[in-house]
Write an enzyme that holds these catalytic residues in place. Structure first.
Site, PDB file in Angstrom:
ATOM      1  N   HIS A 121       0.726  -1.251  -0.114  1.00 17.17           N
ATOM      2  CA  HIS A 121      -0.007  -0.183   0.264  1.00 17.17           C
ATOM      3  C   HIS A 121       1.057   0.650   0.317  1.00 17.17           C
ATOM      4  O   HIS A 121       0.384   2.286   0.077  1.00 17.17           O
ATOM      5  CB  HIS A 121      -0.511  -0.162   1.161  1.00 17.17           C
ATOM      6  CG  HIS A 121      -1.728  -0.969   0.926  1.00 17.17           C
ATOM      7  ND1 HIS A 121      -2.574  -1.185   1.975  1.00 17.17           N
ATOM      8  CD2 HIS A 121      -2.090  -1.753  -0.209  1.00 17.17           C
ATOM      9  CE1 HIS A 121      -3.802  -2.177   1.830  1.00 17.17           C
ATOM     10  NE2 HIS A 121      -3.483  -2.301   0.310  1.00 17.17           N
ATOM     11  N   ALA A 234       1.336  -9.839  18.168  1.00 14.56           N
ATOM     12  CA  ALA A 234       2.006 -10.561  17.309  1.00 14.56           C
ATOM     13  C   ALA A 234       4.245 -10.033  18.063  1.00 14.56           C
ATOM     14  O   ALA A 234       4.501 -11.283  17.462  1.00 14.56           O
ATOM     15  CB  ALA A 234       2.772  -9.381  16.096  1.00 14.56           C
TER      16      ALA A 234
HETATM   17  P1  OAD Z   1      -7.346  -3.440   9.936  1.00 12.61           P
HETATM   18  O1  OAD Z   1      -7.269  -2.061  11.285  1.00 12.61           O
HETATM   19  O2  OAD Z   1      -8.311  -3.887   9.255  1.00 12.61           O
HETATM   20  O3  OAD Z   1      -6.926  -4.680  11.714  1.00 12.61           O
HETATM   21  C1  OAD Z   1      -5.917  -4.823  12.624  1.00 12.61           C
HETATM   22  C2  OAD Z   1      -6.048  -6.149  13.068  1.00 12.61           C
HETATM   23  O4  OAD Z   1      -4.627  -6.299  14.030  1.00 12.61           O
HETATM   24  C3  OAD Z   1      -7.039  -6.605  13.559  1.00 12.61           C
HETATM   25  O5  OAD Z   1      -7.697  -7.698  13.346  1.00 12.61           O
HETATM   26  C4  OAD Z   1      -6.285  -7.004  15.342  1.00 12.61           C
HETATM   27  O6  OAD Z   1      -7.142  -7.785  15.768  1.00 12.61           O
HETATM   28  C5  OAD Z   1      -5.103  -7.158  14.837  1.00 12.61           C
HETATM   29  N1  OAD Z   1      -4.115  -6.921  15.895  1.00 12.61           N
HETATM   30  C6  OAD Z   1      -4.253  -5.722  16.764  1.00 12.61           C
HETATM   31  N2  OAD Z   1      -3.635  -5.217  17.405  1.00 12.61           N
HETATM   32  C7  OAD Z   1      -3.207  -6.710  17.383  1.00 12.61           C
HETATM   33  C8  OAD Z   1      -1.865  -7.019  18.603  1.00 12.61           C
HETATM   34  N3  OAD Z   1      -0.715  -6.131  18.918  1.00 12.61           N
HETATM   35  N4  OAD Z   1      -0.981  -8.172  17.511  1.00 12.61           N
HETATM   36  C9  OAD Z   1      -1.543  -9.256  16.807  1.00 12.61           C
HETATM   37  N5  OAD Z   1      -2.489  -8.402  16.406  1.00 12.61           N
HETATM   38  C10 OAD Z   1      -3.070  -7.184  16.506  1.00 12.61           C
HETATM   39  O7  OAD Z   1      -5.636  -3.246   9.948  1.00 12.61           O
HETATM   40  P2  OAD Z   1      -5.608  -4.132   8.409  1.00 12.61           P
HETATM   41  O8  OAD Z   1      -5.675  -5.380   8.153  1.00 12.61           O
HETATM   42  O9  OAD Z   1      -3.720  -3.530   8.454  1.00 12.61           O
HETATM   43  O10 OAD Z   1      -5.296   0.287   3.953  1.00 12.61           O
HETATM   44  O11 OAD Z   1      -5.766  -2.847   7.348  1.00 12.61           O
HETATM   45  C11 OAD Z   1      -5.499  -3.083   6.076  1.00 12.61           C
HETATM   46  C12 OAD Z   1      -5.434  -1.979   5.159  1.00 12.61           C
HETATM   47  O12 OAD Z   1      -7.003  -1.093   5.274  1.00 12.61           O
HETATM   48  C13 OAD Z   1      -4.459  -1.408   5.512  1.00 12.61           C
HETATM   49  O13 OAD Z   1      -3.548  -1.098   4.856  1.00 12.61           O
HETATM   50  C14 OAD Z   1      -5.492   0.957   5.094  1.00 12.61           C
HETATM   51  C15 OAD Z   1      -6.695   0.400   5.605  1.00 12.61           C
HETATM   52  O14 OAD Z   1      -7.598   1.281   5.396  1.00 12.61           O
HETATM   53  C16 OAD Z   1      -4.764   1.454   3.463  1.00 12.61           C
HETATM   54  O15 OAD Z   1      -4.045   2.391   3.658  1.00 12.61           O
HETATM   55  C17 OAD Z   1      -4.260   1.608   1.756  1.00 12.61           C
END
Ligand code: OAD
Length: 264
Positions: A121, A234
């Site tokens: 991204h 993590a």
């Molecule tokens: P999300 O905010 O959608 O998801 C974060 C995930 O991390 C969730 O499933 C949480 O349960 C998990 N989580 C939180 N803290 C954690 C920890 N300490 N260890 C392990 N897991 C943990 O974020 P993304 O999946 O990254 O796009 O979102 C995907 C995309 O949506 C991003 O790249 C962004 C956003 O819109 C762009 O910027 C283009």
């Protein structure tokens, strides 16, 4: 099953593999102090994506969009990679065919030392000229001028980040698809698995029989497809998997090939 038993199961799956692909999301940076997107304090709970992270939003109000990115850069500049980032950087030496695909734009993986990295991204520390398309590093915090302009042609600069409604860079996507389709196993860390095409990568891996290991503090749509799903932060779970892999290497566990044993 206890977390340690799941960690051991994950290590059994990963030990001795050649080609491991890891997909990370914002959860891996949460323990460093970077907000996630969809969690309780997630960015998309507090801000409207369509006002800040779309081409239309930038065309309407580039100053507002840049103020938001300037604020996020101000948070990220003060944080450090955590032990989860460090383990993934080290695994480049452990797995000969290692690729790290991240959805994160925070630059913490490269800061931790990851080089075999696909930033799906984009990167919040890079700008792109809206006229010439030139991508440059920019680490100024706070930005001296908002919105910033291209030093050569004076056109608006934009964050080098993929916004909603935009295509991923073709080369970047090709690298991610290659790593996703050739790996022997995929480890998915800290992503809600909602955003495609990133979320499709582990689905495709599972479909062709490559085991998927998930590390996440919560259940996700991927959980039921994962061979092993470990519930935990993590920054704690990845070092535990690393430790379990290390002890297998010390015991001299043979390099495993998913194509069966090599002829004697
Ligand atoms: P999300 O905010 O959608 O998801 C974060 C995930 O991390 C969730 O499933 C949480 O349960 C998990 N989580 C939180 N803290 C954690 C920890 N300490 N260890 C392990 N897991 C943990 O974020 P993304 O999946 O990254 O796009 O979102 C995907 C995309 O949506 C991003 O790249 C962004 C956003 O819109 C762009 O910027 C283009």
């Amino acid at each position: 099953m206890t977390t340690q038993e799941l960690v051991e199961q994950a290590a059994d799956l990963l030990a001795g593999l050649d080609r491991l692909t890891v997909l990370t999301g914002s959860g891996i940076s949460a323990e460093s102090g970077v907000p996630t997107f969809r969690g309780e304090d997630g960015l998309w709970r507090r801000f409207r994506a369509e006002e800040l992270a779309t081409p239309g939003a930038f065309a309407r109000d580039p100053k507002l969009v840049w103020e938001w990115y300037d604020w996020r850069r101000g948070i990220i500049v003060g944080v450090r990679p955590n032990p989860g980032h460090a383990v993934l950087a080290r695994w480049e030496e452990v797995f000969p065919g290692f690729t790290l695909i991240t959805q994160n734009v925070d630059g913490l993986h490269p800061l931790a030392g990851s080089r075999r990295l696909v930033e799906l991204h984009g990167n919040i520390w890079k700008t792109r000229c809206t006229a010439e398309g030139v991508v440059e590093e920019n680490r100024e915090v706070p930005l001296s001028a908002i919105p910033p302009r291209c030093p050569r042609c004076g056109a608006l600069l934009r964050p080098h980040i993929v916004w909603f409604g935009e295509m991923l860079d073709r080369d970047v996507l090709r690298q991610a698809l290659e790593a996703g389709s050739s790996c022997e196993a995929m480890l998915v860390v800290g992503t809600s698995s909602f955003v495609h095409p990133a979320a499709s990568l582990p689905l495709a891996a599972a479909e062709r029989g490559a085991p998927v290991v998930e590390v996440n503090t919560a259940e996700t749509p991927l959980t039921h497809l994962a061979a092993v799903s470990i519930r935990g932060p993590a920054g704690e779970v990845l070092p535990r998997i690393d430790e379990a892999l290390c002890s297998r290497r010390k015991r001299g566990a043979p390099r495993r090939s998913r194509r069966g044993p090599s002829p004697s």
